[in-house]
Scaffold this active site. Structure first.
Site: not given
Ligand SMILES: Cc1cc2nc3c(=O)[nH]c(=O)nc-3n(C[C@H](O)[C@H](O)[C@H](O)COP(=O)(O)OP(=O)(O)OC[C@H]3O[C@@H](n4cnc5c(N)ncnc54)[C@H](O)[C@@H]3O)c2cc1C
Length: 584
Positions: A136, A261, A498
């Site tokens: 974005h 965790v 593929c």
């Molecule tokens: C439909 C959709 C569209 C989006 N489009 C965009 C976009 O176009 N551009 C943009 O900038 N953002 C977008 N976002 C937002 C973006 O995807 C997220 O902000 C970003 O991926 C978050 O990353 P993260 O690493 O914080 O979370 P996650 O990718 O959810 O990673 C967190 C990880 O922690 C792990 N976890 C949790 N608890 C534990 C535990 N106790 N022990 C071990 N592992 C654990 C989980 O399994 C997970 O894999 C979108 C989100 C969605 C849902």
């Protein structure tokens, strides 16, 4: 201390009462508002949470129960071993999404031991693999918010990051279409101010009806002009997350998949050890990058000050024959986005592979891992096709959903803990979290380093840090000469398994032996796109399974789609599939 705390609590009580939510008890827990009691529907719980944000408290703890509605827990790995028992790392990061992996890579610039713990069988299994891959421009975020700050900085960092890590990245830009004449006159000054306030890059500007048509020949006749934001980029979210992690591993970090965790132990206000399904380990600093579960992780570490609610988004994928029908991402201004659904409005989003996505929608859900798709979402998505006259519903080849990790304040939480000396939160990272990831990682790494330095750890830059990552060769995207050379060197790249996505056996083999190897069929799809095309694995799945079984040296029956419990084959019949393949 919160200014006029009791007055603010009363304000919240009054607001809730006006909404008929008198049963909700409002009090303070540490510096946050805490909501308790029970309500009849999830919508009411959401209303209560939203009404309680923005009153000067540190966060909102929404502990309201909803009658007849369980909040499902997280999926957990079935594995148990003692791989991590007694190990110790300078920094332990919980979460193998884009945030956790980007932080790990940043920390690898220094002589530190770093571990990423991810409960799923692969990286990017939750929000980071279920989004639109839009970088974005920084336009939508509220000025002054952390979202705004990190989005604009993150967007800039992508140019260099893509060069270093070798992932596909382009900046097609976004056009926000005006569908009424009044928008053409009223919106541009507001949009320009928003861009200035947020520091958006590029020559953003208003486009006349004719100019929009020139940029986008297939655009709907109903448009009355638009607003161009040229700095919007696109990436493959899996490619980015995996490249970040693999580069971190190449520079000394360790990634542990299927690692949950379960508890965090404290001693005199510090995290002393971390209990996982693979043993108990120690960490100099613990980083919370746990996505939709980041509030639960904070609670484990006795640092409860915010709560997360899931906001599901569904996208539809159009076939590759949509390629070339659009040059920019197209969207409409979204006026309902503020209080109600907090979506960025959705639209027709270009994929870095060339095809188009419809989405995403926004829906509050009680299940934080609800990846289902439904017909209601489908209907909403179809409306977006109106923007481009060359697209049709028959081009849709698949759907997926992801869940955003929203806090009630609707902003990111990127800070060292107030309560626990060696804990840092990179929590509540909902959209635009992907775009913001590189900038969040720089700051979180520096917070972790400050903590380590205070604890007496020597912080030394790593002499041999190599920021460059060479991904798997993409046969499909090579010119004929390069392809030829590659195939002569290694014939496996000439054997296309593929057909839809033109992925060779060589690429699949590489994905199985990379720094963070694919171990599931979906893991292969995430890394090299085998099975991501129109037939969705209808033709290549058996060949992918066979290649995996051979390379991993396991029986074909053990190959899973996405980790334990998702086996694809149930038993071998008369002839083993390996023999069939050899005979064919
Ligand atoms: C439909 C959709 C569209 C989006 N489009 C965009 C976009 O176009 N551009 C943009 O900038 N953002 C977008 N976002 C937002 C973006 O995807 C997220 O902000 C970003 O991926 C978050 O990353 P993260 O690493 O914080 O979370 P996650 O990718 O959810 O990673 C967190 C990880 O922690 C792990 N976890 C949790 N608890 C534990 C535990 N106790 N022990 C071990 N592992 C654990 C989980 O399994 C997970 O894999 C979108 C989100 C969605 C849902």
């Amino acid at each position: 201390m919160i200014k006029n705390a009791e007055k603010q609590l009363n304000k919240i009580r009054k607001k809730l009462s006006r909404k008929g939510l008198d049963a909700v008890k409002v009090s303070m827990f540490r510096e946050s508002v805490q909501l308790k009691g029970s309500v009849d529907s999830w919508e009411q719980k959401v209303q209560a949470g939203q009404s309680s944000a923005g009153h000067g408290f540190k966060g909102v703890l929404n502990d309201i129960l909803v009658s007849g509605c369980d909040e499902p827990g997280m999926s957990q790995p079935q594995l148990e071993d003692d791989l991590l028992e007694g190990r110790s790392f300078d920094v332990v990061i919980v979460g193998g999404g884009v945030i956790g992996c980007a932080i790990a890579r940043e920390l690898c610039r220094l002589e530190l031991t770093v571990a990423v713990l991810e409960k799923e069988a692969d990286l990017a299994m939750q929000a980071s693999g279920r989004n639109d891959g839009m970088i974005h421009p920084g336009f939508a975020a509220k000025p002054g918010s952390l979202k705004s700050h990190y989005n604009t900085r993150g967007n800039r960092l992508y140019t260099n990051l893509a060069e270093e890590l070798g992932f596909n990245f382009t900046r097609p830009g976004t056009i926000i279409l005006f569908k009424d004449w009044w928008m053409r006159f009223l919106l541009p000054p507001i949009f320009k101010k928003r861009c200035r306030d947020n520091g958006v890059d590029g020559d953003y500007r208003t486009l006349s009806q004719k100019e929009v048509k020139k940029h986008e020949p297939n655009v709907t006749k109903r448009q009355k002009g638009g607003f161009l934001l040229p700095s919007t980029g696109i990436v493959s979210p899996f490619q980015v997350t995996i490249a970040l992690a693999e580069n971190a591993v190449a520079n000394g970090a360790e990634v542990f998949l299927n690692t949950l965790v379960c508890s965090v132990f404290l001693d005199e206000g510090r995290v002393s050890s971390i209990e996982t399904n693979r043993g108990r380990l120690r960490a100099g600093v613990l980083i919370n990058a746990a996505g939709v579960w980041s509030d639960k992780l904070a609670e484990m570490a006795d640092d409860r000050f915010f709560s997360i609610h899931g906001r599901k988004g569904t996208d539809a994928i159009l076939d590759r024959n949509s390629e070339g029908e659009q040059n920019h991402i197209l969207g409409m201004p979204s006026f309902s986005s503020n209080k109600k659904n907090h979506s960025k409005g959705g639209g027709l989003v270009l994929c870095v592979e060339g095809n188009i996505l419809l989405g995403p929608t926004a829906e509050e859900v009680s299940d934080r891992e609800d990846y289902s798709t439904d017909s209601e979402m489908f209907t909403t998505l179809l409306e977006q096709l109106e923007m481009n006259t060359k697209l049709s519903p028959s081009m849709i080849i698949n759907y997926y959903s992801g869940v955003r990790a929203a806090s009630w304040e609707e902003d990111f939480i990127v800070e060292p803990s107030d309560k626990v000396a060696n804990l840092v939160h990179a929590a509540a990272i909902q959209s635009p979290g992907f775009a913001s990831a590189p900038a969040i990682a720089v700051d979180v790494a520096s917070m972790a380093v400050d903590i380590l330095r205070t604890s007496g750890v020597d912080i030394v830059p790593r002499d041999d840090f190599n920021p460059v990552h060479h991904g798997i060769p993409q046969v499909k995207n090579m010119n004929a000469a390069d392809r030829d050379t590659l195939i002569k060197r290694d014939p496996a790249y000439g054997e296309i398994l593929c057909r839809c996505e033109e992925v060779s056996r060589g690429e699949i083999r590489d994905a199985l032996h990379s720094a963070v190897p694919a171990a599931t069929v979906d893991g292969i799809k995430r890394r090299v796109r085998a099975g991501a095309g129109r037939c969705h694995g209808g033709f290549c799945l058996p060949k992918v399974i066979l290649t995996m079984a051979r390379e991993m040296n396991v029986p074909i029956i053990d190959i899973t789609r996405k980790g334990s419990g998702s086996n694809i084959l149930v038993a071998e019949t008369k002839i083993s599939a390996l023999e069939v393949s050899d005979a064919s």
